[in-house]
Design a protein around this motif. Structure first.
Motif, mmCIF file in Angstrom:
data_model
loop_
_atom_site.group_PDB
_atom_site.id
_atom_site.type_symbol
_atom_site.label_atom_id
_atom_site.label_comp_id
_atom_site.label_asym_id
_atom_site.label_seq_id
_atom_site.Cartn_x
_atom_site.Cartn_y
_atom_site.Cartn_z
ATOM 1 N N CYS A 290 0.839 -1.215 -0.088
ATOM 2 C CA CYS A 290 0.239 -0.297 -0.320
ATOM 3 C C CYS A 290 0.702 1.434 0.212
ATOM 4 O O CYS A 290 0.678 1.722 -0.603
ATOM 5 N N LEU A 291 1.635 0.594 0.909
ATOM 6 C CA LEU A 291 3.102 2.126 1.304
ATOM 7 C C LEU A 291 3.502 2.474 -0.556
ATOM 8 O O LEU A 291 4.101 3.361 -0.988
ATOM 9 N N LEU A 292 3.853 1.591 -1.205
ATOM 10 C CA LEU A 292 4.578 2.194 -2.105
ATOM 11 C C LEU A 292 4.055 1.904 -3.422
ATOM 12 O O LEU A 292 3.809 2.528 -3.961
ATOM 13 N N ALA A 293 2.363 1.955 -3.650
ATOM 14 C CA ALA A 293 1.345 2.549 -4.375
ATOM 15 C C ALA A 293 1.188 3.752 -4.126
ATOM 16 O O ALA A 293 1.106 4.931 -5.209
ATOM 17 N N LEU A 294 1.431 3.948 -3.021
ATOM 18 C CA LEU A 294 0.466 5.664 -2.110
ATOM 19 C C LEU A 294 2.498 7.070 -2.573
ATOM 20 O O LEU A 294 1.828 7.966 -3.642
ATOM 21 N N LEU A 295 3.143 5.977 -2.017
ATOM 22 C CA LEU A 295 5.029 6.627 -3.102
ATOM 23 C C LEU A 295 4.733 6.890 -4.366
ATOM 24 O O LEU A 295 4.914 7.488 -4.944
ATOM 25 N N LEU A 296 4.163 5.575 -5.174
ATOM 26 C CA LEU A 296 4.731 6.031 -6.736
ATOM 27 C C LEU A 296 3.024 6.738 -7.143
ATOM 28 O O LEU A 296 3.682 7.752 -8.206
ATOM 29 N N ALA A 297 2.049 6.977 -6.550
ATOM 30 C CA ALA A 297 1.339 8.282 -6.894
ATOM 31 C C ALA A 297 1.634 9.442 -6.239
ATOM 32 O O ALA A 297 1.134 10.098 -7.708
ATOM 33 N N ALA B 299 1.550 17.650 -18.766
ATOM 34 C CA ALA B 299 1.005 16.858 -17.620
ATOM 35 C C ALA B 299 0.237 16.182 -17.538
ATOM 36 O O ALA B 299 -0.473 15.231 -16.123
ATOM 37 N N LEU B 300 -0.194 15.971 -18.671
ATOM 38 C CA LEU B 300 -1.443 14.503 -18.589
ATOM 39 C C LEU B 300 -1.286 13.368 -18.583
ATOM 40 O O LEU B 300 -1.703 12.379 -18.203
ATOM 41 N N VAL B 301 0.124 12.775 -18.937
ATOM 42 C CA VAL B 301 0.451 11.794 -18.494
ATOM 43 C C VAL B 301 0.447 10.984 -17.369
ATOM 44 O O VAL B 301 0.314 10.116 -17.173
ATOM 45 N N PRO B 302 1.434 11.484 -16.340
ATOM 46 C CA PRO B 302 1.275 11.503 -15.330
ATOM 47 C C PRO B 302 -0.105 10.775 -15.189
ATOM 48 O O PRO B 302 0.010 10.616 -13.863
ATOM 49 N N LEU B 303 -1.353 12.141 -14.771
ATOM 50 C CA LEU B 303 -2.547 12.057 -13.670
ATOM 51 C C LEU B 303 -3.204 11.099 -14.842
ATOM 52 O O LEU B 303 -4.204 10.974 -13.792
ATOM 53 N N LEU B 304 -3.060 10.803 -16.199
ATOM 54 C CA LEU B 304 -3.187 9.791 -16.447
ATOM 55 C C LEU B 304 -3.134 7.957 -15.727
ATOM 56 O O LEU B 304 -3.928 7.352 -15.282
ATOM 57 N N LEU B 305 -1.575 8.148 -15.723
ATOM 58 C CA LEU B 305 -0.891 7.328 -15.084
ATOM 59 C C LEU B 305 -1.153 6.930 -13.874
ATOM 60 O O LEU B 305 -0.926 5.817 -13.225
ATOM 61 N N VAL B 306 -1.700 7.986 -12.851
ATOM 62 C CA VAL B 306 -1.898 7.763 -11.366
ATOM 63 C C VAL B 306 -2.618 6.995 -11.040
ATOM 64 O O VAL B 306 -2.755 6.499 -10.281
ATOM 65 N N ILE B 307 -3.822 6.795 -11.655
ATOM 66 C CA ILE B 307 -4.797 5.836 -11.853
ATOM 67 C C ILE B 307 -4.495 3.983 -11.539
ATOM 68 O O ILE B 307 -5.131 4.182 -10.991
ATOM 69 N N THR B 308 -4.044 4.193 -12.279
ATOM 70 C CA THR B 308 -3.313 2.425 -11.540
ATOM 71 C C THR B 308 -2.388 3.208 -10.115
ATOM 72 O O THR B 308 -2.766 1.703 -9.670
ATOM 73 N N PRO B 309 -1.705 3.101 -9.639
ATOM 74 C CA PRO B 309 -1.612 2.650 -8.066
ATOM 75 C C PRO B 309 -2.547 3.955 -7.652
ATOM 76 O O PRO B 309 -1.793 3.025 -6.078
ATOM 77 N N ILE B 310 -3.147 4.495 -7.679
ATOM 78 C CA ILE B 310 -4.436 4.533 -6.449
ATOM 79 C C ILE B 310 -5.347 3.549 -6.608
ATOM 80 O O ILE B 310 -5.786 2.920 -5.477
ATOM 81 N N LEU B 311 -5.412 2.761 -7.819
ATOM 82 C CA LEU B 311 -6.295 1.629 -7.929
ATOM 83 C C LEU B 311 -6.245 0.279 -6.948
ATOM 84 O O LEU B 311 -6.805 -0.345 -6.524
ATOM 85 N N VAL B 312 -4.623 0.361 -7.233
ATOM 86 C CA VAL B 312 -3.960 -0.563 -6.761
ATOM 87 C C VAL B 312 -3.956 -0.522 -4.703
ATOM 88 O O VAL B 312 -4.369 -1.588 -4.523
#
Length: 228
Positions: A22-29, A45-58
C-alpha cells in the motif's frame, strides 16, 4: 476491537507485506502527482495524471480486500481491481450528495439571493442542513463500502447496506476509523511540501487506512452477528 485493528497492519508477515505494498502504491502515486505539478500547465502533465490512476486503484484494491475480510493478496488480481472500482463507485455515490449540498449552500449564501432580513437565520439553517447530510452520508459510507465490495456496486447503494449501522459495534468502529482517516489526511496535508516529513506521513497514511479498513470490517461483521 480498536487495539486489534491497530495491530492488524503489522500483526504478521503477510499483513506487513500488504501494508508495505500500500505504501509503495502511494509513493508511486505521489511521485506521479509531483511530476504532473512540475509539468503543469504543459499538456505533458496529462501523462502522469493518467498514469496515477493505476497505483490509486491498486491501493484501493488492497484496502477493499481488507474491508471484505479476505486480507491482502500476494499480488493485485483482477478481483482486487474489481473491488477497487466498487469501493471507488460507492465512495463517489455517498460523497457526491454532501458535496453538491455544500456547493449549493455556498452558492445560495454567497450569491446574495437570500434577503438580508432573514439572511442570518437562513444561512445558519442551510449550513446545519448541509452538516447533517454530510455526517449521515459519512456514517453510512463504511457499511455501504463493505457491502459494495462484497456484493457489488448496486448492493452498496441500496437500503439493505445500512443494516447494522444502529449497533454500538458499528458506531465504535466508525468513530475509530474516522479518527484514523481524518488524522492521516491532516498529517499528509500539512507535510506535503516537505520531502522527509512527507515520506513519514505517507507511511502513516497507509498504516492508518489499513487499520481503519480492518476496524470497519470487524464492526460490520459484529453488527451482522447481532442481526442473525
Amino acid at each position: 476491537m480498536f487495539f486489534e485493528a491497530l495491530r492488524y497492519p503489522v500483526s504478521d508477515r503477510s499483513r506487513l507485506d500488504g501494508t508495505a505494498k500500500c505504501l509503495l502504491a502511494l509513493l508511486l502515486a505521489g511521485a506521479l502527482l509531483r511530476a504532473a505539478a512540475r509539468l503543469w500547465p504543459d499538456w505533458a502533465a496529462l501523462v502522469p495524471l493518467l498514469l496515477v490512476i493505476t497505483p490509486i486503484l491498486v491501493f484501493l484494491g488492497f484496502i477493499s480486500d481488507v474491508l471484505s475480510g479476505n486480507g491482502f493478496p500476494d499480488m493485485p488480481t483482477r478481483e482486487t481491481l474489481r473491488r477497487a472500482t466498487r469501493l471507488l463507485g460507492v465512495s463517489i455515490g455517498y460523497l457526491l450528495v454532501p458535496v453538491l449540498t455544500i456547493v449549493a449552500v455556498g452558492y445560495v449564501t454567497g450569491s446574495g439571493t437570500v434577503p438580508a432580513v432573514v439572511g442570518g437565520i437562513t444561512t445558519a439553517a442551510l449550513a446545519t442542513t448541509a452538516l447533517i447530510i454530510t455526517i449521515v452520508c459519512a456514517y453510512l459510507l463504511p457499511a455501504a463500502a463493505v457491502t459494495g465490495v462484497e456484493d457489488g456496486l448496486r448492493a452498496g447503494l441500496q437500503r439493505e447496506a445500512f443494516r447494522g449501522t444502529a449497533s454500538s459495534a458499528y458506531f465504535l468502529a466508525w468513530v475509530g476509523a474516522t479518527v484514523l482517516v481524518v488524522f492521516s489526511w491532516s498529517v499528509l496535508a500539512t507535510t506535503a511540501t516537505r520531502s522527509v516529513a512527507a515520506l513519514v506521513a505517507l507511511a502513516w497514511f497507509a498504516y492508518a487506512h489499513v487499520a481503519a479498513a480492518a476496524l470497519v470490517a470487524e464492526g460490520v461483521e459484529r453488527s451482522r452477528y447481532w442481526e442473525r
